[in-house]
Design an enzyme around this catalytic site. Structure first.
Site, PDB file in Angstrom:
ATOM      1  N   SER A  88      67.942   8.508 -16.031  1.00 46.07           N
ATOM      2  CA  SER A  88      68.601   6.775 -16.046  1.00 46.07           C
ATOM      3  C   SER A  88      69.895   6.757 -15.524  1.00 46.07           C
ATOM      4  O   SER A  88      70.228   7.927 -15.081  1.00 46.07           O
ATOM      5  CB  SER A  88      68.896   7.599 -18.038  1.00 46.07           C
ATOM      6  N   ASP A 118      71.027  -4.324 -26.201  1.00 45.31           N
ATOM      7  CA  ASP A 118      69.537  -3.914 -26.910  1.00 45.31           C
ATOM      8  C   ASP A 118      69.065  -2.587 -26.886  1.00 45.31           C
ATOM      9  O   ASP A 118      68.138  -2.107 -26.780  1.00 45.31           O
ATOM     10  CB  ASP A 118      68.618  -4.355 -25.004  1.00 45.31           C
ATOM     11  N   HIS A 119      70.243  -1.581 -26.874  1.00 45.17           N
ATOM     12  CA  HIS A 119      69.845  -0.361 -26.819  1.00 45.17           C
ATOM     13  C   HIS A 119      70.406  -0.085 -28.038  1.00 45.17           C
ATOM     14  O   HIS A 119      69.717   0.840 -28.605  1.00 45.17           O
ATOM     15  CB  HIS A 119      70.291   0.845 -25.918  1.00 45.17           C
ATOM     16  N   ARG A 174      73.193   6.820 -16.677  1.00 43.49           N
ATOM     17  CA  ARG A 174      74.142   7.174 -17.443  1.00 43.49           C
ATOM     18  C   ARG A 174      74.797   7.319 -16.907  1.00 43.49           C
ATOM     19  O   ARG A 174      74.404   8.863 -17.016  1.00 43.49           O
ATOM     20  CB  ARG A 174      73.495   7.670 -19.005  1.00 43.49           C
ATOM     21  N   ASP A 217      71.583  -0.073 -15.454  1.00 41.79           N
ATOM     22  CA  ASP A 217      70.542   0.758 -16.287  1.00 41.79           C
ATOM     23  C   ASP A 217      69.750   0.510 -15.014  1.00 41.79           C
ATOM     24  O   ASP A 217      69.539   0.328 -13.784  1.00 41.79           O
ATOM     25  CB  ASP A 217      70.033  -0.631 -17.017  1.00 41.79           C
ATOM     26  N   ARG A 258      59.118   6.454 -19.622  1.00 42.26           N
ATOM     27  CA  ARG A 258      60.083   7.570 -19.019  1.00 42.26           C
ATOM     28  C   ARG A 258      59.304   8.980 -20.066  1.00 42.26           C
ATOM     29  O   ARG A 258      59.564   8.490 -21.874  1.00 42.26           O
ATOM     30  CB  ARG A 258      61.125   8.127 -19.608  1.00 42.26           C
TER      31      ARG A 258
HETATM   32  C1  MIC Z   1      67.385   4.555 -20.589  1.00 44.21           C
HETATM   33  O1  MIC Z   1      65.815   4.165 -20.013  1.00 44.21           O
HETATM   34  O2  MIC Z   1      67.206   6.047 -19.912  1.00 44.21           O
HETATM   35  C2  MIC Z   1      68.266   3.763 -20.989  1.00 44.21           C
HETATM   36  C3  MIC Z   1      68.757   4.384 -21.815  1.00 44.21           C
HETATM   37  O3  MIC Z   1      67.883   2.947 -20.486  1.00 44.21           O
HETATM   38  C4  MIC Z   1      69.683   4.244 -19.457  1.00 44.21           C
HETATM   39  C5  MIC Z   1      70.500   3.849 -19.531  1.00 44.21           C
HETATM   40  C6  MIC Z   1      71.326   4.208 -20.499  1.00 44.21           C
HETATM   41  O4  MIC Z   1      70.965   5.555 -20.433  1.00 44.21           O
HETATM   42  O5  MIC Z   1      72.262   3.328 -21.580  1.00 44.21           O
HETATM   43  C7  MIC Z   1      68.632   4.096 -17.902  1.00 44.21           C
HETATM   44  O6  MIC Z   1      67.629   4.162 -17.523  1.00 44.21           O
HETATM   45  O7  MIC Z   1      69.263   3.967 -17.372  1.00 44.21           O
HETATM   46 FE1  SF4 Z   2      65.475   0.184 -22.428  1.00 43.25          FE
HETATM   47 FE2  SF4 Z   2      65.574   2.479 -20.859  1.00 43.25          FE
HETATM   48 FE3  SF4 Z   2      63.501   1.884 -22.237  1.00 43.25          FE
HETATM   49 FE4  SF4 Z   2      63.938   0.062 -20.535  1.00 43.25          FE
HETATM   50  S1  SF4 Z   2      63.290   2.316 -20.131  1.00 43.25           S
HETATM   51  S2  SF4 Z   2      63.126  -0.344 -22.957  1.00 43.25           S
HETATM   52  S3  SF4 Z   2      65.983  -0.233 -20.788  1.00 43.25           S
HETATM   53  S4  SF4 Z   2      65.219   2.484 -23.357  1.00 43.25           S
END
Ligand code: MIC
Ligand code: SF4
Length: 642
Positions: A532, A63-64, A534, A118, A378
């Protein structure tokens, strides 16, 4: 007299007691991964030599990284599909939806533990699951059947009273709470919701709130499982997954808040932090350039229906680019069938696939100096892909009304017909591939050329003597440390390549500094590594030779990730000492092989000829892990001993 948290933890406790602040380990029932963190998680699972996953259910979502502007992301998807088939993992294909939305609809269960790679995994708290975000390696360990270690959280009660009025949504509840608690107010805590107001909120509305509990820094957030939960599960044809859950009447909490839904106003988080919240009335009328609706926070069926109702028979203002990403195939299909999608298209909305999309900078970067309203969770500096953009977080209702007017608008002043809850959801799971254990052996795992071997760290030395390569302030996010976006994300399975982007927007030559000094130390303020999950924000600095981070305090997931990859997380005993270290100072840390829980060590600042006392929040297991240079090394060593 237990709380919901205590009830679930008690049932899943593998080690420890319910004493707040002490390390505990929990049995994990379900796991989820997404494609941006999943490749690493599965490479790690493979490195552990695990055959079939040991959980009740493990899912891999795509999904990313769905913008395929080169072979890299597509290759990752193929790897994820084949590695899932090999190890007994359900696979949700690209286009099936955002992991948290799909998981809520189809798989999350009240009372179960869920660990996801995540940070927004707590979305499933809306259905009464105890759902936590973690680094990919911790999720791999859970799939391998290892309990998950965390600090027994404090428990916060949030009582909701009254009922939301038209134009005010559950997004405004969590924005309000963010204004009260701040982005670090939830660290080390679980947020439990209760009160009469809870009964007025649907499961997806509750999930919007638990989703953004991640922005409070909370370990997780949870709602009771009640008749509303039961009705939602029945409409998803999952009535058997229901179990009731609520806190006892005399449950004891560490902290309490009350929010009156009846008097709540639409809220907005101004740039560049989710807790920079004001009432919409304070900024109404400001011209905007973009509205993006979707993300795991606000892309449910009812969110989309409210947006369609506001857009009906209108058109987006000529200065506004309006994008809409329905959260799942279920949602997209339902709005396609009932005509709401047609209303969106007629209004000039740019319909995007059911993925994270603009939320993670996968396209739709706004114009220079833009004001962009997003229904996401975010608005960290630079995350949209346009450094000069001003990104604000709002509800779907605020976004839709503003898109029409071309200025920040209060949806209470827009006339629209409130949509009705559906009698049933459209069930079609054909884009979820169920693994066949009998065929697992013959599955060939396909690895494209961008998927590189995992970097291996060395055991921790007894003395670290390194320069401070970077000093940063409070609330540094993992987006600062390891940026995402369309240009960087394709290298999530290629650490050598992605490490060149570490701290790109904070200190452009950071990777070079690390190379020139043969690694070093980072100094940080409070809540270091928020945001995140990550693990690349630890893995890539480890690859560059970062040995320790000395901070005023850490965010939970990043702290765990640092340990997992063998970077020593230390804290100032006296926060004022932060001012006594500068970039370029050489720091010496001695006797690291003698670390013991709950003690302190002395750091010598060789440049300034001074000494500082440092603390660390490390269990015996954490210390052993660090000594080996990280979790994978520890597991390999344990396997050899067996
Ligand atoms: C995000 O919202 O920052 C992400 C992308 O979903 C991350 C995960 C990632 O960096 O792959 C998260 O929230 O953990
Ligand atoms: Fe995707 Fe992270 Fe954004 Fe949620 S906050 S939509 S999991 S990138």
């Amino acid at each position: 007299m237990p709380t919901m948290t205590e009830k679930i933890i008690q049932k899943h406790l593998a080690e420890g007691t319910l004493e707040r602040g002490k390390k505990i380990s929990l049995k994990i029932d379900q796991t989820l991964t997404q494609d941006a963190t999943g490749t690493m998680a599965y490479l790690q699972l493979e490195a552990m030599g695990v055959d079939q996953v040991k959980t009740e259910l493990s899912l891999s979502y795509v999904d990313h990284n769905t913008l395929q502007s080169g072979f890299e992301n597509a290759d990752d998807h193929k790897y994820l599909q084949t590695v899932a088939a090999k190890h007994g993992i359900y696979f949700s294909r690209a286009g099936n939806g955002i992991c948290h939305q799909v998981h809520l609809e189809r798989f999350a269960k009240p009372g179960k533990t869920l660990l996801g790679s995540d940070s927004h995994t707590p979305t499933a708290g809306g259905i009464g699951a105890f759902a936590m975000g973690a680094g990919g390696l911790d999720v791999a360990c859970a799939m391998a059947g290892r309990p998950f270690q965390l600090t027994m959280p404090k428990i916060v009660k949030v009582e909701l009273i009254g009922k939301l009025t038209q134009g005010v949504s559950s997004k405004d509840i969590i924005l309000k709470l963010l204004s009260l608690m701040s982005v670090k107010g939830g660290v080390g805590k679980v947020i439990e919701y209760c009160g009469d107001g809870v009964k007025t909120l649907s499961v997806p509305q509750r999930a919007t709130i638990t989703n953004m509990g991640a922005e409070l820094g909370a370990t997780t957030s949870i709602f009771p499982s009640d008749e509303i939960t039961e009705a939602f599960l029945r409409k998803q044809q999952r009535a058997d997954d229901f179990t009731p859950l609520c806190a006892d009447d005399d449950a004891v909490y560490d902290e309490a808040y009350t929010i009156n839904l009846s008097t709540l106003e639409p809220m907005i988080a101004m740039p560049h932090s989710p807790d920079n919240v004001v009432s919409i009335t304070e900024v109404e009328g400001k011209p905007i350039d973009q509205c993006s609706i979707g993300s795991c926070t606000n892309s449910s069926y009812m969110d989309m229906m409210s947006v369609a109702a506001i857009l009906k028979n209108k058109v987006a203002h000529q200065n506004v680019s309006l994008t809409i990403s329905p959260g799942s195939k279920q949602v997209l299909n339902m709005i396609a069938q009932n005509g709401a999608l047609a209303d969106m298209i007629a209004a000039g909305a740019r319909i995007l696939e059911s993925t994270c999309g603009p939320c993670i900078g996968m396209g739709q970067s706004p114009i220079t100096n833009a004001w962009s309203l997003r229904t996401f969770n975010r608005n960290f500096y630079g995350r949209s892909g346009t450094l000069s953009a001003n990104v604000c977080l709002v509800s779907p209702e605020v976004a839709a009304a503003s898109a029409i007017n071309g200025v920040i608008s209060d949806p209470r002043k827009t006339a629209y017909e409130l949509p009705e809850e559906p009698d049933e959801f459209l069930i079609d799971d054909r884009c979820i591939i169920i693994p066949d254990p009998n065929a697992a052996e013959s599955v060939e795992v396909i690895r494209g050329p961008n998927i590189k071997a995992l970097p291996i760290n060395q055991p921790m030395e007894n003395t670290i003597e390194k320069s401070v390569l970077l000093k940063v302030e409070d609330n540094i996010t993992t987006d600062h440390i390891m940026p995402a976006g369309a240009k960087v994300l394709p290298y999530r399975s290629n650490i050598e390549k992605i490490s060149q982007f570490v701290f790109r927007d904070v200190c452009a030559d950071f990777a070079k500094r690390c190379q020139n000094h043969n690694g070093g130390i980072i100094i940080a303020g409070s809540n270091y590594g928020q945001g995140s999950s990550r693990e690349h924000a630890a893995l890539a600095p480890m690859y560059l030779g970062i040995k320790a981070v000395i901070a005023k305090s850490f965010a939970r997931i990043h702290h765990a990730n640092l340990i997992n990859f063998g970077i020593l997380p230390l804290q100032f005993a006296d926060e004022a000492d932060y001012d006594k270290i500068d970039e370029g100072d050489v720091i010496q840390l001695n006797n690291l092989h003698d670390l013991k829980p709950n003690q302190t060590i002395i750091a010598e600042n060789l440049t300034k000829n001074s000494k500082l006392t440092l603390t660390y929040a490390l269990s015996e297991l954490d210390i052993r892990t660090l000594a080996y240079g990280g979790t994978l090394n520890l597991i390999k060593a344990e396997n050899q001993v067996k």
